[in-house]
Design a protein around this motif. Structure first.
Motif, PDB file in Angstrom:
ATOM      1  N   GLY A 308       0.811  -1.219   0.000  1.00  0.00           N
ATOM      2  CA  GLY A 308       0.000   0.000   0.000  1.00  0.00           C
ATOM      3  C   GLY A 308       0.837   1.257   0.000  1.00  0.00           C
ATOM      4  N   ASP A 309       1.914   1.262   0.772  1.00  0.00           N
ATOM      5  CA  ASP A 309       2.762   2.466   0.848  1.00  0.00           C
ATOM      6  C   ASP A 309       3.419   2.746  -0.494  1.00  0.00           C
ATOM      7  OD1 ASP A 309       2.040   2.236   3.482  1.00  0.00           O
ATOM      8  OD2 ASP A 309       4.065   2.404   4.296  1.00  0.00           O
ATOM      9  N   ILE A 310       3.876   1.687  -1.148  1.00  0.00           N
ATOM     10  CA  ILE A 310       4.545   1.873  -2.445  1.00  0.00           C
ATOM     11  C   ILE A 310       3.570   2.424  -3.474  1.00  0.00           C
ATOM     12  CG2 ILE A 310       5.547   0.620  -4.409  1.00  0.00           C
ATOM     13  CD1 ILE A 310       6.920  -1.220  -2.382  1.00  0.00           C
ATOM     14  N   GLN A 311       2.341   1.904  -3.444  1.00  0.00           N
ATOM     15  CA  GLN A 311       1.376   2.361  -4.442  1.00  0.00           C
ATOM     16  C   GLN A 311       0.989   3.814  -4.207  1.00  0.00           C
ATOM     17  OE1 GLN A 311      -1.597  -0.921  -4.557  1.00  0.00           O
ATOM     18  NE2 GLN A 311      -0.629  -1.288  -6.534  1.00  0.00           N
ATOM     19  N   GLU A 312       0.844   4.199  -2.941  1.00  0.00           N
ATOM     20  CA  GLU A 312       0.538   5.604  -2.674  1.00  0.00           C
ATOM     21  C   GLU A 312       1.705   6.487  -3.115  1.00  0.00           C
ATOM     22  OE1 GLU A 312      -0.722   6.431   1.305  1.00  0.00           O
ATOM     23  OE2 GLU A 312      -0.864   8.589   0.964  1.00  0.00           O
ATOM     24  N   CYS A 313       2.917   6.015  -2.861  1.00  0.00           N
ATOM     25  CA  CYS A 313       4.088   6.801  -3.274  1.00  0.00           C
ATOM     26  C   CYS A 313       4.134   6.952  -4.791  1.00  0.00           C
ATOM     27  CB  CYS A 313       5.377   6.148  -2.756  1.00  0.00           C
ATOM     28  SG  CYS A 313       5.609   6.346  -0.985  1.00  0.00           S
ATOM     29  N   GLN A 314       3.731   5.899  -5.488  1.00  0.00           N
ATOM     30  CA  GLN A 314       3.686   5.989  -6.957  1.00  0.00           C
ATOM     31  C   GLN A 314       2.723   7.092  -7.383  1.00  0.00           C
ATOM     32  OE1 GLN A 314       2.583   2.304  -8.962  1.00  0.00           O
ATOM     33  NE2 GLN A 314       1.807   3.465 -10.727  1.00  0.00           N
ATOM     34  N   ALA A 315       1.565   7.113  -6.760  1.00  0.00           N
ATOM     35  CA  ALA A 315       0.576   8.142  -7.106  1.00  0.00           C
ATOM     36  C   ALA A 315       1.093   9.531  -6.752  1.00  0.00           C
ATOM     37  CB  ALA A 315      -0.737   7.858  -6.386  1.00  0.00           C
ATOM     38  N   LEU A 316       1.728   9.649  -5.600  1.00  0.00           N
ATOM     39  CA  LEU A 316       2.251  10.951  -5.169  1.00  0.00           C
ATOM     40  C   LEU A 316       3.343  11.438  -6.128  1.00  0.00           C
ATOM     41  CD1 LEU A 316       2.448  10.229  -1.338  1.00  0.00           C
ATOM     42  CD2 LEU A 316       1.145  12.101  -2.368  1.00  0.00           C
ATOM     43  N   ARG A 317       4.185  10.508  -6.537  1.00  0.00           N
ATOM     44  CA  ARG A 317       5.280  10.868  -7.434  1.00  0.00           C
ATOM     45  C   ARG A 317       4.729  11.369  -8.767  1.00  0.00           C
ATOM     46  NH1 ARG A 317       7.761   6.241  -6.700  1.00  0.00           N
ATOM     47  NH2 ARG A 317       8.974   6.794  -4.864  1.00  0.00           N
ATOM     48  N   GLU A 318       3.676  10.711  -9.217  1.00  0.00           N
ATOM     49  CA  GLU A 318       3.080  11.111 -10.497  1.00  0.00           C
ATOM     50  C   GLU A 318       2.433  12.491 -10.401  1.00  0.00           C
ATOM     51  OE1 GLU A 318       1.995   6.548 -11.931  1.00  0.00           O
ATOM     52  OE2 GLU A 318       0.403   7.921 -11.295  1.00  0.00           O
ATOM     53  N   VAL A 319       1.828  12.779  -9.264  1.00  0.00           N
ATOM     54  CA  VAL A 319       1.119  14.068  -9.125  1.00  0.00           C
ATOM     55  C   VAL A 319       2.096  15.198  -8.831  1.00  0.00           C
ATOM     56  CG1 VAL A 319      -0.560  15.368  -7.743  1.00  0.00           C
ATOM     57  CG2 VAL A 319      -1.030  12.979  -8.372  1.00  0.00           C
ATOM     58  N   PHE A 320       3.019  14.961  -7.907  1.00  0.00           N
ATOM     59  CA  PHE A 320       3.844  16.075  -7.429  1.00  0.00           C
ATOM     60  C   PHE A 320       5.243  16.119  -8.058  1.00  0.00           C
ATOM     61  CE2 PHE A 320       0.588  15.554  -4.242  1.00  0.00           C
ATOM     62  CZ  PHE A 320       0.145  16.852  -4.130  1.00  0.00           C
ATOM     63  N   GLY A 321       5.653  15.019  -8.672  1.00  0.00           N
ATOM     64  CA  GLY A 321       6.933  15.019  -9.370  1.00  0.00           C
ATOM     65  C   GLY A 321       8.036  15.630  -8.531  1.00  0.00           C
ATOM     66  N   ASP A 322       8.662  16.646  -9.069  1.00  0.00           N
ATOM     67  CA  ASP A 322       9.764  17.302  -8.363  1.00  0.00           C
ATOM     68  C   ASP A 322       9.330  18.628  -7.760  1.00  0.00           C
ATOM     69  OD1 ASP A 322      11.576  15.279  -8.908  1.00  0.00           O
ATOM     70  OD2 ASP A 322      12.003  16.100 -10.895  1.00  0.00           O
ATOM     71  N   SER A 323       8.065  18.751  -7.445  1.00  0.00           N
ATOM     72  CA  SER A 323       7.590  20.016  -6.884  1.00  0.00           C
ATOM     73  C   SER A 323       8.461  20.448  -5.704  1.00  0.00           C
ATOM     74  CB  SER A 323       6.143  19.877  -6.411  1.00  0.00           C
ATOM     75  OG  SER A 323       5.787  21.013  -5.638  1.00  0.00           O
ATOM     76  N   PRO A 324       9.140  21.596  -5.845  1.00  0.00           N
ATOM     77  CA  PRO A 324      10.050  22.022  -4.768  1.00  0.00           C
ATOM     78  C   PRO A 324       9.314  22.611  -3.576  1.00  0.00           C
ATOM     79  CG  PRO A 324      10.018  23.637  -6.524  1.00  0.00           C
ATOM     80  CD  PRO A 324       9.140  22.522  -6.991  1.00  0.00           C
ATOM     81  N   THR A 325       8.026  22.875  -3.754  1.00  0.00           N
ATOM     82  CA  THR A 325       7.281  23.543  -2.678  1.00  0.00           C
ATOM     83  C   THR A 325       6.425  22.570  -1.861  1.00  0.00           C
ATOM     84  OG1 THR A 325       5.634  24.020  -4.385  1.00  0.00           O
ATOM     85  CG2 THR A 325       7.135  25.812  -3.785  1.00  0.00           C
ATOM     86  N   CYS A 372       9.891   4.300  -1.663  1.00  0.00           N
ATOM     87  CA  CYS A 372       9.111   5.331  -0.963  1.00  0.00           C
ATOM     88  C   CYS A 372       9.923   6.618  -0.795  1.00  0.00           C
ATOM     89  CB  CYS A 372       8.673   4.817   0.400  1.00  0.00           C
ATOM     90  SG  CYS A 372       7.644   3.340   0.331  1.00  0.00           S
ATOM     91  N   ASP A 373      11.002   6.708  -1.538  1.00  0.00           N
ATOM     92  CA  ASP A 373      11.889   7.870  -1.401  1.00  0.00           C
ATOM     93  C   ASP A 373      11.315   9.053  -2.190  1.00  0.00           C
ATOM     94  OD1 ASP A 373      13.911   9.612  -0.966  1.00  0.00           O
ATOM     95  OD2 ASP A 373      15.440   8.472  -2.052  1.00  0.00           O
ATOM     96  N   LEU A 374      10.401   9.743  -1.552  1.00  0.00           N
ATOM     97  CA  LEU A 374       9.707  10.859  -2.193  1.00  0.00           C
ATOM     98  C   LEU A 374      10.442  12.165  -1.921  1.00  0.00           C
ATOM     99  CD1 LEU A 374       6.093   9.973  -1.053  1.00  0.00           C
ATOM    100  CD2 LEU A 374       6.969   9.751  -3.385  1.00  0.00           C
ATOM    101  N   ARG A 375      10.513  12.990  -2.940  1.00  0.00           N
ATOM    102  CA  ARG A 375      11.039  14.333  -2.708  1.00  0.00           C
ATOM    103  C   ARG A 375      10.118  15.048  -1.715  1.00  0.00           C
ATOM    104  NH1 ARG A 375      13.768  18.604  -5.982  1.00  0.00           N
ATOM    105  NH2 ARG A 375      13.247  20.527  -4.917  1.00  0.00           N
ATOM    106  N   GLY A 376      10.692  15.668  -0.716  1.00  0.00           N
ATOM    107  CA  GLY A 376       9.894  16.433   0.231  1.00  0.00           C
ATOM    108  C   GLY A 376       9.422  15.651   1.441  1.00  0.00           C
TER     109      GLY A 376
END
Lengths: 411, 89
Positions: A308-325, A372-376
């Motif tokens: 579940g955590d990996i799948q949520e991270c996939q969705a987050l990565r797709e939506v927020f990409g490299d958003s610095p904010t 799960c290594d998400l920017r931010g």
């Protein structure tokens, strides 16, 4: 939400495994205090859980406690605390103009299990089945107990939304205010789930119940060695008002509800679907009139399950990409999964960020899962940033229900 | 059990189901509902506790016999004869 009245949060009432009011909860989220403890329940045996220790008799006498349910008691405590925090006089609002909207993951399992246990002591003679069973197990019980306690004569009901329930209660409150059905909403979610052995046993059978020798480290979303959920109880209800009403009475405004979205996976009973999560987040952000970069903090749903955590991270990565904010955190790492309360409770812990710019972390990460290594992602220690103008609060649930709420600094 | 014992039994049950009430001043003859806050669900609790603790079944048509401590004692005396008191549960 153009052309509709703006709705704001003016009061918070909560009980969490690590705090019984917002200031205590927030302080413990900033100092790394868990609320997960050793726990034992009938038939299942020793495990861990997030257990609340609010003062139930502050707002109920002992007879009311005996007659009602744990979910009802949590709801009553949270509702009274929220009204008090908001400084609202219900008589002035008009008790018939108050709506109560409480999200739940499930309701009735606790009482049904208890009744079956009791009649088992009498050779399953159903003449020993309690007359309290029906009023305790009807799906509107927690919301209805609030109305009995506070003398509210406006609408009340619960919204069964699995683990998205807390967000759904909040959304329902916003909508009813915008439609003019009520002038004050008590809205959010509650959970009594730690008192049903079935939920522990079912997660165990799914291979989704977390384990670690240290109870406070069992819930560890995004950690490489995470192995499952911690079941917790809790509740969080907000007083919601139309902005103009709140301003007129000079209320303290915590935040404005800027947007939301709810959708369904339509793919599986249990497994999440990151594509639908992606769509849900994007729709909520658009509803708020923002772009992903305009979301400064994402409160994730992640429950500490491997997939579940990996799948949520996939969705987050797709939506927020490299958003610095955009920064990202998680509350379940502190308190476990408060089920029907999770949506509203996890949002509450992030409300102060709009004022102080401090982001509470996700804790218990010893080794970050590369997937799960998400920017931010704010890991293990709080982070001070220049400003937090908006928070995206995510809650997903079984049967594929996704919910996202965007709140912002009151302008 | 004597009638006096049955009164103690009923008061003990009421103490369980209405723990906020002060029971020391209850009279024998006045209706219980006029002295303390008891509703129909509470009387069903009394019926259930009699069943659980003493195996005594009170049929629905006899619920009115439980109106006061005195009427409880009179009505329950035959059914409670020979049973041991089980209070403070």
């Amino acid at each position: 939400m153009a052309d509709l009245p703006r709705v704001v949060i003016t009061g918070v009432g909560l009980t969490s495994p690590n705090g019984n009011h917002l200031a205590e909860f927030r302080a413990n989220l900033l100092s790394g205090v868990s609320g997960v403890v050793p726990y034992e329940i009938r038939y299942f045996g020793p495990t861990v859980a997030g257990v609340c220790h609010f003062e139930a008799t502050r707002y109920q006498n002992r007879k009311a406690l005996r007659r009602g349910t744990r979910a009802g008691s949590i709801a009553i405590y949270c509702a009274n605390e929220a009204v008090r925090d908001a400084g609202i006089d219900l008589d002035q609002v008009g008790r018939h103009r108050v709506g109560v909207y409480v999200g739940t993951t499930e309701h009735g399992n606790v009482e049904t299990e208890q009744m079956i246990h009791e009649v088992s002591q009498y050779d399953y003679d159903l003449s020993f089945w309690s007359h309290h069973h029906n009023p305790r197990t009807v799906a509107n019980n927690p919301a209805g107990e609030i109305t009995l306690n506070l003398g509210i004569t406006g609408p009340h009901y619960c919204i069964g939304g699995a683990c998205a329930g807390g967000n759904l209660g909040l959304i329902q409150g916003v909508q009813m205010l915008q439609l003019g059905q009520v002038d004050l909403a008590l809205a959010g979610g509650v959970s009594e789930s730690i008192h049903t052995f079935g939920i522990f046993a079912s997660f165990q059978s799914e291979g989704a119940l977390g384990k670690h020798e240290d109870p406070t480290r069992v819930s560890r979303p995004f950690d490489k060695n995470r192995n499952g959920i911690v079941v917790s109880e809790g509740g969080c209800l907000y007083t919601l008002e139309r902005l103009e009403d709140a301003r007129r009475r000079g209320a303290h405004i915590y935040a404005e509800v800027l947007g939301y979205h709810v959708n369904s996976d339509a793919t599986d009973f249990v497994l999440p679907n990151p594509h639908r999560q992606n769509e849900c987040m994007r729709a909520a952000i658009a509803h708020a009139g923002l772009e992903p970069e305009g979301i400064h903090l994402v409160s994730t749903h992640a429950t500490s399950t491997p997939l579940g955590d990996i799948q949520e991270c996939q969705a987050l990565r797709e939506v927020f990409g490299d958003s610095p904010t955009t920064h990202i955190n998680n509350t379940k790492s502190f308190v476990g999964h408060t089920m029907g309360a999770a949506g509203s409770l996890e949002l509450a812990g992030n409300l102060p960020s709009l004022n102080d710019g401090v982001i509470h972390p996700t804790i218990n990460i010893e080794e970050l899962d590369p997937d799960c290594d998400l920017r931010g992602l704010v890991i293990n220690e709080p982070k001070q940033v220049d400003r937090i103008d908006s928070v995206l609060n995510l809650s997903f649930g079984m049967l594929g229900i996704n919910s996202a709420v965007v709140i912002g600094r009151p302008q | 059990m004597t009638k006096e014992d049955i009164v103690l039994v009923i008061k003990d049950i009421i103490a369980t189901i209405a723990p906020d009430e002060e029971l020391s001043g209850l009279t024998l003859s006045d209706p219980l509902r006029e002295q303390i806050e008891l509703d129909s669900m509470d009387f069903l609790d009394i019926v259930m506790e009699l069943r659980k603790r003493y195996g005594v079944v009170v049929p629905e048509e006899d619920y009115g016999q439980l109106a006061s401590l005195e009427s409880c004692a009179n009505y329950l005396e035959p059914a409670m004869a020979g049973k041991e008191m089980n209070i403070g549960v």
